[in-house]
Design a protein around this motif. Structure first.
Motif, PDB file in Angstrom:
ATOM      1  N   SER A 192       0.828  -1.200   0.000  1.00 58.26           N
ATOM      2  CA  SER A 192       0.000   0.000   0.000  1.00 58.26           C
ATOM      3  C   SER A 192       0.866   1.255   0.000  1.00 58.26           C
ATOM      4  CB  SER A 192      -0.920  -0.012   1.219  1.00 58.26           C
ATOM      5  OG  SER A 192      -1.670   1.164   1.298  1.00 58.26           O
ATOM      6  N   ARG A 193       1.933   1.250   0.793  1.00 61.76           N
ATOM      7  CA  ARG A 193       2.837   2.398   0.846  1.00 61.76           C
ATOM      8  C   ARG A 193       3.536   2.607  -0.499  1.00 61.76           C
ATOM      9  NH1 ARG A 193       5.753   1.444   6.781  1.00 61.76           N
ATOM     10  NH2 ARG A 193       4.194   2.568   8.005  1.00 61.76           N
ATOM     11  N   LEU A 194       3.996   1.508  -1.086  1.00 59.93           N
ATOM     12  CA  LEU A 194       4.695   1.617  -2.364  1.00 59.93           C
ATOM     13  C   LEU A 194       3.761   2.136  -3.454  1.00 59.93           C
ATOM     14  CD1 LEU A 194       7.303   1.187  -3.937  1.00 59.93           C
ATOM     15  CD2 LEU A 194       6.570  -1.163  -4.389  1.00 59.93           C
ATOM     16  N   LYS A 195       2.537   1.649  -3.485  1.00 57.03           N
ATOM     17  CA  LYS A 195       1.575   2.121  -4.484  1.00 57.03           C
ATOM     18  C   LYS A 195       1.341   3.624  -4.351  1.00 57.03           C
ATOM     19  CE  LYS A 195      -1.254  -1.949  -5.495  1.00 57.03           C
ATOM     20  NZ  LYS A 195      -2.608  -2.527  -5.434  1.00 57.03           N
ATOM     21  N   LYS A 196       1.276   4.096  -3.127  1.00 55.61           N
ATOM     22  CA  LYS A 196       1.049   5.523  -2.889  1.00 55.61           C
ATOM     23  C   LYS A 196       2.192   6.351  -3.474  1.00 55.61           C
ATOM     24  CE  LYS A 196      -0.420   8.582   0.879  1.00 55.61           C
ATOM     25  NZ  LYS A 196      -0.691   8.657   2.340  1.00 55.61           N
ATOM     26  N   VAL A 197       3.423   5.873  -3.285  1.00 52.17           N
ATOM     27  CA  VAL A 197       4.592   6.590  -3.797  1.00 52.17           C
ATOM     28  C   VAL A 197       4.632   6.545  -5.319  1.00 52.17           C
ATOM     29  CG1 VAL A 197       7.122   6.584  -3.880  1.00 52.17           C
ATOM     30  CG2 VAL A 197       5.942   6.247  -1.698  1.00 52.17           C
ATOM     31  N   ILE A 198       4.395   5.358  -5.893  1.00 53.00           N
ATOM     32  CA  ILE A 198       4.442   5.216  -7.351  1.00 53.00           C
ATOM     33  C   ILE A 198       3.366   6.078  -8.006  1.00 53.00           C
ATOM     34  CG2 ILE A 198       4.035   3.594  -9.254  1.00 53.00           C
ATOM     35  CD1 ILE A 198       5.489   1.484  -7.609  1.00 53.00           C
TER      36      ILE A 198
END
Length: 300
Positions: A192-198
């Protein structure tokens, strides 16, 4: 063949259309070229490796993928591929929206096959290999699907839907289907965190992006964020941003006659010399060489 992975990285791309949400892409990359940056999309995908050997990532799982094997990627799964050998890589990505399989009314097929797939309760194995007989059967169906798409065979839409439903039917045998409806909470948080950054990078790549801005999205300290991002994507934040920008530039080079300097500025590079340096490292060509070769491929 498309010489970039632009179509797979552009998350707002419509694969097919509302009436037929299906598409296939054949990608051929020279030796040493990065295969797929970390990304995701709403559609499901079968990724079949035709040549080469890659390390494939789906969410937090990594495994080697060899020619003749395939990966099934659920809707929303983060995925990436990294070359394992200094050899050319060739693959086909078959992308479809799971809703394409839905029945016009709720029936036995919807209940026993389609709905469990949509809910990830009964899904395809993540890694399909021809050494397992029933996996081999699925791979053969995939090959026929890709051949039909390539030649736009008459009745393509019905053939696609029917073939995918036949593949789903093979999961009915006890022990074949995989349940991915629940996942480890720690992994879910990371993803979830990575998706937010991408997503932030994709929405703001034309503007200056600082690592500090990205770390504040999660939030983490800047150092902790850089370690987290590289562990998840195998790239530093700066390298990932540059790679995404280069692929946007590649699409513009292929589809327009605009000046290279203008394209560099549009995709977020404020220094043309640096843009050319990064482009050459990423694409194994200068921007002008890439444009020339792409034009020849389109005309051939």
């Amino acid at each position: 063949m498309d010489r970039t992975t632009q179509h797979l990285l552009k998350e707002n791309r419509v694969h097919g259309d509302v009436m037929f949400p299906v598409a296939a892409y054949w990608i051929e990359l020279p030796a040493g070229t990065h295969v797929l940056d970390t990304h995701w999309h709403e559609e499901a995908e079968f990724f079949m490796l035709l040549e080469g050997e890659v390390q494939f990532q789906v969410d937090t799982d990594y495994f080697p993928l060899r020619a003749g094997e395939a990966v099934f990627i659920e809707s929303g799964d983060i995925h990436a591929a990294f070359s394992l050998k200094e050899t050319p890589c060739k693959f086909c990505a078959f992308v479809f929206h799971p809703d394409f399989l839905a029945s016009a009314q709720y029936d036995a097929i919807q209940q026993h096959a389609v709905q469990p797939l949509l809910e990830k309760r009964q899904s395809f194995p993540r890694h399909l290999t021809p050494s397992i007989p029933w996996h081999k059967e699925l791979l053969e169906h995939l090959e026929r699907i890709m051949e039909a798409y390539a030649v736009t065979m008459p009745g393509l839409e019905a053939f696609m839907k029917g073939s995918l439903l036949i593949m789903l039917s093979r999961l009915a045998v006890e022990g074949r289907a995989e349940n991915r409806s629940q996942s480890d909470s720690a992994d879910t948080t990371k993803i979830s965190r990575l998706k937010k950054v991408i997503l932030y990078i994709q929405d703001n790549y034309q503007e200056p992006i600082r690592t500090r801005n990205l770390s504040e999205l999660i939030p983490m300290s800047e150092g902790q964020f850089c370690r987290f991002f590289k562990a998840m994507t195998r790239k530093t934040p700066v390298d990932y941003i540059n790679s995404y920008r280069i692929r946007q530039a590649a699409d513009l080079l292929r589809s327009s006659e605009r000046k290279i300097s203008d394209i560099a500025l549009e995709v977020g590079f404020d220094n043309v010399s640096y843009f050319i340096k990064v482009f050459r490292k990423e694409m194994k060509n200068t921007p002008s060489e890439f444009r020339k070769h792409s034009g020849q491929a389109a005309g051939g």
